[in-house]
Design a protein around this motif. Structure first.
Motif, PDB file in Angstrom:
ATOM      1  N   ALA A  39      32.559  10.864   4.076  1.00 24.50           N
ATOM      2  CA  ALA A  39      31.917  10.065   3.031  1.00 24.50           C
ATOM      3  C   ALA A  39      32.800   9.883   1.797  1.00 24.50           C
ATOM      4  N   PRO A  40      33.052  10.922   1.014  1.00 21.67           N
ATOM      5  CA  PRO A  40      33.816  10.691  -0.215  1.00 21.67           C
ATOM      6  C   PRO A  40      35.289  10.353   0.020  1.00 21.67           C
ATOM      7  N   ILE A  41      35.929  10.998   0.968  1.00 19.67           N
ATOM      8  CA  ILE A  41      37.370  10.799   1.153  1.00 19.67           C
ATOM      9  C   ILE A  41      37.660   9.529   1.953  1.00 19.67           C
ATOM     10  N   ALA A  42      37.039   9.394   3.125  1.00 21.37           N
ATOM     11  CA  ALA A  42      37.299   8.217   3.965  1.00 21.37           C
ATOM     12  C   ALA A  42      36.478   7.007   3.529  1.00 21.37           C
ATOM     13  N   GLY A  43      35.453   7.235   2.743  1.00 21.89           N
ATOM     14  CA  GLY A  43      34.649   6.124   2.236  1.00 21.89           C
ATOM     15  C   GLY A  43      33.681   5.531   3.241  1.00 21.89           C
ATOM     16  N   ILE A  44      33.317   6.276   4.255  1.00 16.59           N
ATOM     17  CA  ILE A  44      32.354   5.794   5.250  1.00 16.59           C
ATOM     18  C   ILE A  44      30.938   5.990   4.702  1.00 16.59           C
ATOM     19  N   HIS A  45      30.146   4.953   4.765  1.00 14.88           N
ATOM     20  CA  HIS A  45      28.754   5.038   4.320  1.00 14.88           C
ATOM     21  C   HIS A  45      27.917   5.553   5.483  1.00 14.88           C
ATOM     22  N   LEU A  46      27.436   6.763   5.351  1.00  9.37           N
ATOM     23  CA  LEU A  46      26.636   7.380   6.410  1.00  9.37           C
ATOM     24  C   LEU A  46      25.170   6.990   6.206  1.00  9.37           C
ATOM     25  N   ASP A  47      24.857   5.765   6.592  1.00 10.65           N
ATOM     26  CA  ASP A  47      23.504   5.235   6.449  1.00 10.65           C
ATOM     27  C   ASP A  47      22.830   5.139   7.803  1.00 10.65           C
ATOM     28  N   ALA A  48      21.523   5.371   7.791  1.00  8.95           N
ATOM     29  CA  ALA A  48      20.732   5.265   9.018  1.00  8.95           C
ATOM     30  C   ALA A  48      19.445   4.510   8.707  1.00  8.95           C
ATOM     31  N   GLN A  49      18.899   3.892   9.720  1.00  4.85           N
ATOM     32  CA  GLN A  49      17.646   3.157   9.597  1.00  4.85           C
ATOM     33  C   GLN A  49      16.567   3.925  10.346  1.00  4.85           C
ATOM     34  N   GLN A  50      15.697   4.598   9.604  1.00  7.10           N
ATOM     35  CA  GLN A  50      14.573   5.320  10.204  1.00  7.10           C
ATOM     36  C   GLN A  50      13.324   4.973   9.405  1.00  7.10           C
ATOM     37  N   GLY A  51      12.767   3.832   9.710  1.00  8.44           N
ATOM     38  CA  GLY A  51      11.666   3.309   8.906  1.00  8.44           C
ATOM     39  C   GLY A  51      12.223   2.583   7.702  1.00  8.44           C
ATOM     40  N   SER A  52      12.911   3.310   6.858  1.00  6.27           N
ATOM     41  CA  SER A  52      13.620   2.710   5.727  1.00  6.27           C
ATOM     42  C   SER A  52      15.082   3.146   5.807  1.00  6.27           C
ATOM     43  N   ARG A  53      15.899   2.550   4.984  1.00  8.34           N
ATOM     44  CA  ARG A  53      17.333   2.874   4.985  1.00  8.34           C
ATOM     45  C   ARG A  53      17.540   4.227   4.316  1.00  8.34           C
ATOM     46  N   ILE A  54      18.238   5.116   5.010  1.00  7.53           N
ATOM     47  CA  ILE A  54      18.495   6.465   4.518  1.00  7.53           C
ATOM     48  C   ILE A  54      19.993   6.654   4.373  1.00  7.53           C
ATOM     49  N   GLN A  55      20.408   7.153   3.217  1.00  8.06           N
ATOM     50  CA  GLN A  55      21.817   7.497   3.044  1.00  8.06           C
ATOM     51  C   GLN A  55      21.937   9.011   3.177  1.00  8.06           C
ATOM     52  N   VAL A  56      22.755   9.452   4.118  1.00  6.45           N
ATOM     53  CA  VAL A  56      22.921  10.882   4.381  1.00  6.45           C
ATOM     54  C   VAL A  56      23.878  11.439   3.333  1.00  6.45           C
ATOM     55  N   GLY A  57      23.352  12.303   2.474  1.00 10.91           N
ATOM     56  CA  GLY A  57      24.138  12.891   1.399  1.00 10.91           C
ATOM     57  C   GLY A  57      24.399  14.365   1.631  1.00 10.91           C
ATOM     58  N   VAL A  58      25.016  14.984   0.645  1.00  7.13           N
ATOM     59  CA  VAL A  58      25.410  16.384   0.760  1.00  7.13           C
ATOM     60  C   VAL A  58      24.192  17.302   0.928  1.00  7.13           C
ATOM     61  N   GLY A  59      23.098  16.991   0.240  1.00  3.66           N
ATOM     62  CA  GLY A  59      21.896  17.820   0.368  1.00  3.66           C
ATOM     63  C   GLY A  59      21.307  17.765   1.766  1.00  3.66           C
ATOM     64  N   SER A  60      21.268  16.574   2.338  1.00  9.07           N
ATOM     65  CA  SER A  60      20.745  16.410   3.697  1.00  9.07           C
ATOM     66  C   SER A  60      21.594  17.174   4.701  1.00  9.07           C
ATOM     67  N   VAL A  61      22.899  17.081   4.536  1.00  7.71           N
ATOM     68  CA  VAL A  61      23.806  17.780   5.457  1.00  7.71           C
ATOM     69  C   VAL A  61      23.642  19.284   5.320  1.00  7.71           C
ATOM     70  N   PHE A  62      23.543  19.767   4.084  1.00  2.00           N
ATOM     71  CA  PHE A  62      23.381  21.206   3.850  1.00  2.00           C
ATOM     72  C   PHE A  62      22.110  21.729   4.507  1.00  2.00           C
ATOM     73  N   PHE A  63      20.980  21.110   4.191  1.00  3.40           N
ATOM     74  CA  PHE A  63      19.701  21.610   4.695  1.00  3.40           C
ATOM     75  C   PHE A  63      19.548  21.417   6.204  1.00  3.40           C
TER      76      PHE A  63
END
Length: 144
Positions: A39-63
């Protein structure tokens, strides 16, 4: 003269250095490292569509990575109490669960980069949990 035995039953002892809590920590750190590369280094937007658009951030990855590591730990602990060959059975179940989990990022990721990035996060977490927790489990011969 009578002989009495003072032997106590031998219970399996975990090998030092095989800490399940350390596996959880390594899993979380590995997932966060991959996320940081994607995400931050390569600049890939880790987005998913699950009902609404979700951006996978550091908190989501941690938990999510911590939750999966603890879930694997719990399942392994239950299987160790209920089955004789828990290590082998747990490994089969964990590999199937990891491969099955790839369906979500591959179907709901938005864009090829997001699909591959999210799938790689799933694989990193799965590999860390499977390899790490498998090493902490006592084999059937060690338990008997």
């Amino acid at each position: 003269m009578s002989i009495t035995s003072t032997l106590t039953p031998i219970r399996p002892i975990r090998v030092e250095g095989r800490s399940r809590l350390a596996v959880v920590g390594v899993t979380v750190v590995a997932a966060l490292a991959v996320w940081a590369l994607l995400a931050p280094i390569a600049g890939i937007h880790l987005d998913a569509q699950q009902g609404s658009r979700i951006q996978v951030g550091v908190g989501s990855v941690f938990f999510a990575s911590a939750a999966m590591a603890f879930a694997g730990w719990g399942l392994l602990a239950v299987m160790e109490r209920r089955t004789l060959n828990a290590r082998k059975a747990w490994t089969v179940v964990a590999v199937i669960a990891c491969l099955t989990s790839l369906g979500s990022p591959l179907s709901s990721g938005i864009g090829v980069g997001a699909k591959l990035g999210l799938a790689s996060l799933h694989l990193v977490v799965g590999a860390a949990v499977i390899v790490g927790l498998r090493r902490t489990a006592l084999s059937a011969s060690e338990r008997c």
